[in-house]
Design an enzyme around this catalytic site. Structure first.
Site, PDB file in Angstrom:
ATOM      1  N   TYR A 112      34.350  34.421  59.242  1.00 41.80           N
ATOM      2  CA  TYR A 112      34.465  35.852  59.556  1.00 41.80           C
ATOM      3  C   TYR A 112      33.285  36.645  58.987  1.00 41.80           C
ATOM      4  O   TYR A 112      32.547  37.309  59.725  1.00 41.80           O
ATOM      5  CB  TYR A 112      35.796  36.347  58.990  1.00 41.80           C
ATOM      6  CG  TYR A 112      36.063  37.824  59.111  1.00 41.80           C
ATOM      7  CD1 TYR A 112      35.754  38.529  60.280  1.00 41.80           C
ATOM      8  CD2 TYR A 112      36.661  38.514  58.053  1.00 41.80           C
ATOM      9  CE1 TYR A 112      36.029  39.881  60.384  1.00 41.80           C
ATOM     10  CE2 TYR A 112      36.955  39.857  58.157  1.00 41.80           C
ATOM     11  CZ  TYR A 112      36.623  40.543  59.316  1.00 41.80           C
ATOM     12  OH  TYR A 112      36.904  41.876  59.412  1.00 41.80           O
ATOM     13  N   SER A 152      35.177  38.166  45.047  1.00 39.29           N
ATOM     14  CA  SER A 152      36.279  38.977  45.578  1.00 39.29           C
ATOM     15  C   SER A 152      36.790  39.938  44.526  1.00 39.29           C
ATOM     16  O   SER A 152      36.781  39.631  43.323  1.00 39.29           O
ATOM     17  CB  SER A 152      37.412  38.028  45.993  1.00 39.29           C
ATOM     18  OG  SER A 152      38.596  38.750  46.222  1.00 39.29           O
ATOM     19  N   ALA A 153      37.297  41.068  44.990  1.00 34.80           N
ATOM     20  CA  ALA A 153      37.953  42.020  44.095  1.00 34.80           C
ATOM     21  C   ALA A 153      39.174  41.399  43.435  1.00 34.80           C
ATOM     22  O   ALA A 153      39.684  41.939  42.455  1.00 34.80           O
ATOM     23  CB  ALA A 153      38.373  43.250  44.887  1.00 34.80           C
ATOM     24  N   TYR A 185      43.417  30.358  44.203  1.00 34.56           N
ATOM     25  CA  TYR A 185      42.302  30.922  44.993  1.00 34.56           C
ATOM     26  C   TYR A 185      41.493  31.891  44.124  1.00 34.56           C
ATOM     27  O   TYR A 185      40.274  31.799  44.015  1.00 34.56           O
ATOM     28  CB  TYR A 185      42.839  31.637  46.243  1.00 34.56           C
ATOM     29  CG  TYR A 185      41.871  32.653  46.798  1.00 34.56           C
ATOM     30  CD1 TYR A 185      40.776  32.238  47.548  1.00 34.56           C
ATOM     31  CD2 TYR A 185      42.021  34.024  46.540  1.00 34.56           C
ATOM     32  CE1 TYR A 185      39.847  33.171  48.026  1.00 34.56           C
ATOM     33  CE2 TYR A 185      41.119  34.948  47.010  1.00 34.56           C
ATOM     34  CZ  TYR A 185      40.037  34.518  47.754  1.00 34.56           C
ATOM     35  OH  TYR A 185      39.127  35.438  48.212  1.00 34.56           O
ATOM     36  N   LYS A 196      37.437  31.828  42.417  1.00 36.24           N
ATOM     37  CA  LYS A 196      36.395  32.873  42.463  1.00 36.24           C
ATOM     38  C   LYS A 196      35.899  33.168  41.043  1.00 36.24           C
ATOM     39  O   LYS A 196      34.698  33.329  40.820  1.00 36.24           O
ATOM     40  CB  LYS A 196      36.931  34.153  43.119  1.00 36.24           C
ATOM     41  CG  LYS A 196      37.227  34.002  44.614  1.00 36.24           C
ATOM     42  CD  LYS A 196      35.975  33.738  45.426  1.00 36.24           C
ATOM     43  CE  LYS A 196      36.242  33.548  46.903  1.00 36.24           C
ATOM     44  NZ  LYS A 196      35.109  33.011  47.643  1.00 36.24           N
TER      45      LYS A 196
HETATM   46  C1  UD1 Z   1      44.267  39.398  49.944  1.00 35.21           C
HETATM   47  C2  UD1 Z   1      44.307  38.497  48.749  1.00 35.21           C
HETATM   48  C3  UD1 Z   1      42.961  38.545  48.074  1.00 35.21           C
HETATM   49  C4  UD1 Z   1      41.894  38.110  49.041  1.00 35.21           C
HETATM   50  C5  UD1 Z   1      41.914  38.975  50.272  1.00 35.21           C
HETATM   51  C6  UD1 Z   1      40.983  38.360  51.293  1.00 35.21           C
HETATM   52  C7  UD1 Z   1      46.621  38.496  47.947  1.00 35.21           C
HETATM   53  C8  UD1 Z   1      47.549  38.909  46.873  1.00 35.21           C
HETATM   54  N1  UD1 Z   1      45.364  38.911  47.824  1.00 35.21           N
HETATM   55  O1  UD1 Z   1      44.046  40.740  49.474  1.00 35.21           O
HETATM   56  O2  UD1 Z   1      42.978  37.684  46.958  1.00 35.21           O
HETATM   57  O3  UD1 Z   1      40.617  38.203  48.435  1.00 35.21           O
HETATM   58  O4  UD1 Z   1      43.232  39.008  50.830  1.00 35.21           O
HETATM   59  O5  UD1 Z   1      41.050  38.981  52.491  1.00 35.21           O
HETATM   60  O6  UD1 Z   1      47.012  37.834  48.878  1.00 35.21           O
HETATM   61  N2  UD1 Z   1      50.425  43.877  53.866  1.00 35.21           N
HETATM   62  C9  UD1 Z   1      51.567  44.234  54.530  1.00 35.21           C
HETATM   63  N3  UD1 Z   1      51.994  43.473  55.571  1.00 35.21           N
HETATM   64  C10 UD1 Z   1      51.322  42.349  55.979  1.00 35.21           C
HETATM   65  C11 UD1 Z   1      50.144  41.995  55.290  1.00 35.21           C
HETATM   66  C12 UD1 Z   1      49.738  42.768  54.228  1.00 35.21           C
HETATM   67  O7  UD1 Z   1      52.210  45.230  54.193  1.00 35.21           O
HETATM   68  O8  UD1 Z   1      51.764  41.686  56.929  1.00 35.21           O
HETATM   69  C13 UD1 Z   1      49.952  44.727  52.765  1.00 35.21           C
HETATM   70  C14 UD1 Z   1      49.878  44.004  51.435  1.00 35.21           C
HETATM   71  O9  UD1 Z   1      51.078  44.082  50.742  1.00 35.21           O
HETATM   72  C15 UD1 Z   1      48.733  44.770  50.758  1.00 35.21           C
HETATM   73  C16 UD1 Z   1      47.851  45.237  51.911  1.00 35.21           C
HETATM   74  O10 UD1 Z   1      48.646  45.139  53.071  1.00 35.21           O
HETATM   75  O11 UD1 Z   1      49.245  45.887  50.111  1.00 35.21           O
HETATM   76  C17 UD1 Z   1      46.615  44.386  52.100  1.00 35.21           C
HETATM   77  O12 UD1 Z   1      47.016  43.021  52.180  1.00 35.21           O
HETATM   78  P1  UD1 Z   1      45.989  41.890  52.573  1.00 35.21           P
HETATM   79  O13 UD1 Z   1      45.289  42.230  53.807  1.00 35.21           O
HETATM   80  O14 UD1 Z   1      46.736  40.580  52.528  1.00 35.21           O
HETATM   81  O15 UD1 Z   1      44.915  41.942  51.410  1.00 35.21           O
HETATM   82  P2  UD1 Z   1      45.099  41.846  49.824  1.00 35.21           P
HETATM   83  O16 UD1 Z   1      46.439  41.390  49.448  1.00 35.21           O
HETATM   84  O17 UD1 Z   1      44.617  43.126  49.231  1.00 35.21           O
END
Ligand code: UD1
Length: 344
Positions: free
Chosen positions: A16, A129-130, A154, A158
């Site tokens: 990506y 990554s953050a 994971y 990092k």
């Molecule tokens: C996630 C990973 C992070 C990684 C990044 C890469 C976790 C805890 N963290 O970040 O380590 O570097 O992806 O892309 O998995 N959400 C929903 N519904 C969904 C999917 C997500 O509500 O179906 C919410 C999550 O709760 C979060 C936000 O959307 O609050 C972002 O989620 P996501 O896109 O998975 O990213 P991160 O969790 O921030």
């Protein structure tokens, strides 16, 4: 074969962020050599890049864990710099199968560093990554904010890879490294010829949103609305993948033009703007005029309530800033999903 112009090896260049960065590098005038084992992508990603840049690119289907195969790429091409993306990134899978993650994400990076040392190729950009900041209470997070213990294998890969890079830069005169800590990359190239290709059910928010809008998923679950945030849903820093790709070009130029202040540097790459899950979903609906059925579900284990970047260092030192706004990003994401699903 050596490269005519300044040449860069991009590992994971069919992924990506790798595809978007490859395009940005070529548009900035670099020669690029891509290696990828297609473990989480396929040849369509390379042909998408080739369509955008209007020519064939040097590509080798190589697993960066295979040192001998990678060595042949180092022998064949005269690049001075490597951008290392090749890694697994599914947090849940890393918890279920940690060895897969430690082996793949760390062996591949150590092979790269070892071959850079052997072949005297000095510059490496690492995809961090953050996630290394964990559940931080200093917001926005600066590069000085302490890393918290990793919440998944994971995340640990990092942190460990950053430390490996730091130590190599300290120990070996000929190695220079920059780690870019990405916040939440989203969106797609405006051409809709490249974008994210999640396999199976997406883990990340925006691919789930676009697939729900496309009717591939029935209903988006919003994981928790009882966080201590303005609307109760989590806050993240969503960075357009095209802006993120440009940050790599800026970091590479800093290395090549001897602009580094230290042999190992770290930069946050985000927008600096916190956006809640609800805001992101509603902005997507508004930007694209499509429906996204959603419901509120329980919290997802391991999610931090809020994290966003202080981008001052990247803005100043890399001379980089974001150019795309959230509406443009969300439109590009939807255009890409429609392209994948053949929706008009
Ligand atoms: C996630 C990973 C992070 C990684 C990044 C890469 C976790 C805890 N963290 O970040 O380590 O570097 O992806 O892309 O998995 N959400 C929903 N519904 C969904 C999917 C997500 O509500 O179906 C919410 C999550 O709760 C979060 C936000 O959307 O609050 C972002 O989620 P996501 O896109 O998975 O990213 P991160 O969790 O921030």
């Amino acid at each position: 074969m050596s490269c005519n112009r300044e040449c860069v090896l991009v590992s994971g260049g069919a992924g990506y962020i790798g595809t978007h960065t490859t395009v940005a590098l070529i548009e900035a005038g670099y020669d690029v050599v891509v290696v990828d084992n297609f473990s989480n992508s396929d040849a369509s990603a390379i042909s998408g890049v080739e369509k955008i840049v209007g020519r064939k690119i040097a590509f080798h289907q190589v697993d960066t864990c295979d040192r001998d195969a990678l060595k042949r790429v180092f022998e064949q091409h005269g690049f001075n710099s490597v951008i290392h993306f090749a890694a697994f990134k599914a947090v849940g899978e890393s918890v279920a199968d940690p060895l897969k993650y430690y082996q793949n994400n760390l062996v591949s990076f150590m092979n790269i560093l070892d071959l850079m040392k052997e072949y005297q190729r000095p510059n490496v950009l690492f995809s961090s990554s953050a996630t290394v900041y964990g559940d931080t209470d200093t917001l926005p997070v600066t590069e000085e904010s302490p890393r918290q213990p990793a919440m998944s294998p994971y995340g640990n890969t990092k942190q460990i890879a950053e430390d490996v890079l730091r130590d190599c830069c300290r120990a070996y005169d000929a190695i220079y490294g920059i780690a870019l800590r990405y916040f939440n990359p989203i969106g797609a190239h405006p051409s809709a010829l490249i974008g994210e290709l999640p396999r199976g059910v997406p883990n990340n928010l925006l691919p789930y949103v676009t697939q729900t809008a496309a009717g591939v998923r029935q209903c988006l679950s919003i994981f928790g609305n009882d966080y201590d945030t303005p609307d109760g849903t989590c806050l993240r820093d969503y960075i357009d993948v095209v802006d993120l790709a440009r940050a790599h070009v800026a970091a590479l130029a800093r290395m090549l033009h001897h602009g580094m202040k230290d042999k190992y540097e770290i930069f946050n790459v985000g927008t600096g703007n916190p956006v809640s899950v609800l805001e992101l979903v509603n902005s997507f609906i508004e930007a694209n005029g499509v429906d996204v059925p959603f419901k509120i579900s329980g919290r997802r284990q391991g999610d931090v309530p809020a994290v966003w970047a202080d981008t001052a260092l990247a803005n100043k030192e890399l001379g980089w800033k974001t150019e795309r706004n959230l509406t443009q990003t969300l439109r590009a994401a939807w255009a890409w999903e429609k392209h994948l699903r053949n929706i008009d």
